[in-house]
Design a protein around this motif. Sequence first.
Motif, short mmCIF file in Angstrom:
data_model
loop_
_atom_site.label_atom_id
_atom_site.label_comp_id
_atom_site.label_asym_id
_atom_site.label_seq_id
_atom_site.Cartn_x
_atom_site.Cartn_y
_atom_site.Cartn_z
N UNK A 145 3.00 -10.33 4.36
CA UNK A 145 4.43 -10.60 4.24
C UNK A 145 4.95 -10.09 2.91
N UNK A 146 4.17 -10.30 1.85
CA UNK A 146 4.56 -9.79 0.53
C UNK A 146 4.72 -8.27 0.54
N UNK A 147 3.84 -7.59 1.25
CA UNK A 147 3.86 -6.12 1.29
C UNK A 147 4.70 -5.57 2.44
N UNK A 148 5.24 -6.47 3.28
CA UNK A 148 6.09 -6.09 4.41
C UNK A 148 5.37 -5.12 5.34
N UNK A 149 4.15 -5.50 5.74
CA UNK A 149 3.35 -4.70 6.67
C UNK A 149 2.80 -5.64 7.75
N UNK A 150 2.13 -5.06 8.76
CA UNK A 150 1.49 -5.87 9.78
C UNK A 150 0.21 -6.49 9.24
N UNK A 151 -0.12 -7.68 9.70
CA UNK A 151 -1.35 -8.34 9.28
C UNK A 151 -2.56 -7.48 9.68
N UNK A 152 -3.56 -7.31 8.80
CA UNK A 152 -4.75 -6.55 9.19
C UNK A 152 -5.63 -7.34 10.16
N UNK A 153 -6.11 -6.64 11.20
CA UNK A 153 -6.94 -7.26 12.24
C UNK A 153 -8.16 -6.38 12.49
N UNK A 154 -9.28 -7.01 12.79
CA UNK A 154 -10.55 -6.30 12.90
C UNK A 154 -11.34 -6.78 14.11
N UNK A 155 -11.97 -5.85 14.82
CA UNK A 155 -12.97 -6.22 15.82
C UNK A 155 -14.25 -6.62 15.08
N UNK A 156 -14.93 -7.63 15.58
CA UNK A 156 -16.12 -8.15 14.91
C UNK A 156 -17.33 -8.04 15.84
N UNK A 157 -18.47 -8.47 15.31
CA UNK A 157 -19.68 -8.56 16.15
C UNK A 157 -19.87 -9.97 16.70
N UNK A 158 -18.82 -10.80 16.61
CA UNK A 158 -18.86 -12.15 17.17
C UNK A 158 -18.52 -12.04 18.65
N UNK A 159 -19.46 -12.34 19.51
CA UNK A 159 -19.24 -12.19 20.95
C UNK A 159 -18.50 -13.40 21.51
N UNK A 160 -17.49 -13.14 22.32
CA UNK A 160 -16.81 -14.21 23.05
C UNK A 160 -17.66 -14.65 24.23
N UNK A 161 -17.47 -15.87 24.68
CA UNK A 161 -18.12 -16.34 25.90
C UNK A 161 -17.43 -15.67 27.09
N UNK A 162 -18.20 -15.22 28.05
CA UNK A 162 -17.66 -14.42 29.15
C UNK A 162 -17.21 -15.30 30.31
N UNK A 163 -16.26 -14.75 31.07
CA UNK A 163 -15.79 -15.39 32.30
C UNK A 163 -15.39 -14.29 33.26
N UNK A 164 -16.09 -14.16 34.36
CA UNK A 164 -15.82 -13.07 35.29
C UNK A 164 -15.93 -11.74 34.59
N UNK A 165 -14.93 -10.87 34.72
CA UNK A 165 -15.01 -9.57 34.07
C UNK A 165 -14.68 -9.60 32.58
N UNK A 166 -14.24 -10.75 32.09
CA UNK A 166 -13.75 -10.82 30.71
C UNK A 166 -14.88 -11.18 29.75
N UNK A 167 -15.21 -10.23 28.91
CA UNK A 167 -16.24 -10.40 27.89
C UNK A 167 -16.01 -9.35 26.82
N UNK A 168 -16.39 -9.66 25.60
CA UNK A 168 -16.21 -8.67 24.55
C UNK A 168 -16.16 -9.33 23.18
N UNK A 169 -15.76 -8.57 22.16
CA UNK A 169 -15.81 -9.07 20.79
C UNK A 169 -14.58 -9.87 20.39
N UNK A 170 -14.78 -10.82 19.51
CA UNK A 170 -13.66 -11.53 18.91
C UNK A 170 -12.96 -10.63 17.90
N UNK A 171 -11.64 -10.66 17.91
CA UNK A 171 -10.84 -10.00 16.88
C UNK A 171 -10.40 -11.05 15.89
N UNK A 172 -10.37 -10.69 14.61
CA UNK A 172 -9.95 -11.62 13.57
C UNK A 172 -8.80 -11.02 12.77
N UNK A 173 -7.95 -11.89 12.25
CA UNK A 173 -6.93 -11.47 11.29
C UNK A 173 -7.39 -11.89 9.90
N UNK A 174 -6.93 -11.17 8.88
CA UNK A 174 -7.44 -11.41 7.52
C UNK A 174 -6.29 -11.63 6.55
#
Length: 272
Positions: A145-174
Amino acid sequence: MAISSAAQQGDDRYSDLPSAVARREYRAGKYGSTAGVAPGYVQGNLVILPEAQASAFHRFCQLNPKPCPIIGMSDVGNPSIPALGLDLDIRTDIPQYVVWKDGEAIDRPYEVAKYWRDDLVSFVIGCSYSFEEAMMADDLPIRHIEQDVLVPMYRTNIACKSAGPFAGPMVVSMRPLKPADAIRAVQITSRFPAVHGAPVHLGLPQSIGIKDINKPDYGDAVHINDDEIPVFWACGVTPQAVIAAARVPFAITHAPGVMLVTDLKNKHLAVL
């Protein structure tokens, strides 16, 4: 988390709510980050899926409440969610969308009426922009907000719990913070589980699979001072990484960093 009585009664004052004003501006074509927009009002990430995939995605959210806390859900084929705003139109009220086909982003339009189908279900997921208000009230810095830009977000190696076809990495904001401020941020954001709650990681970005903190996968890089550490929260962009990983046949999401502004109040989300 009821909307105001004025809105329920159809009072003209409802149209003057900061959240309703923001939605009208986005409906008319305004673009920009929604961070800091309509202070006091809850913002949400958006995922739209065909009814055939909706049940599995709902289960995915239940299994992964940190990145995917659901705050609203539509009826099949209905582009409105009255509990989040009487005039709300999912098809037009976000600054920018992403349209997905077989896990690939094929369009980034400013409205999605032409893609709308009678079998679509919309999910609105809590956004960390809501707890930022509480952090700023305690004089904690919010660098994007101070820099008037979008929050930085990153894909991680933290795996989400899967359900049906939905599975993949957690994204985090910093958000970078001094260590003492990071401790205070944990205390503050723990009170807001409906918008991701406490951080999932502090410092050492490499340990969660982030190779270069200056190259976010979504959003913009922000400056980190020498006396600060990166603090990471689960992020509602996670479904976009999962949609790509699962190669879902069709989906619509918000573009990272630009959210749906609702008529829910941030103060009603806090757990005391």
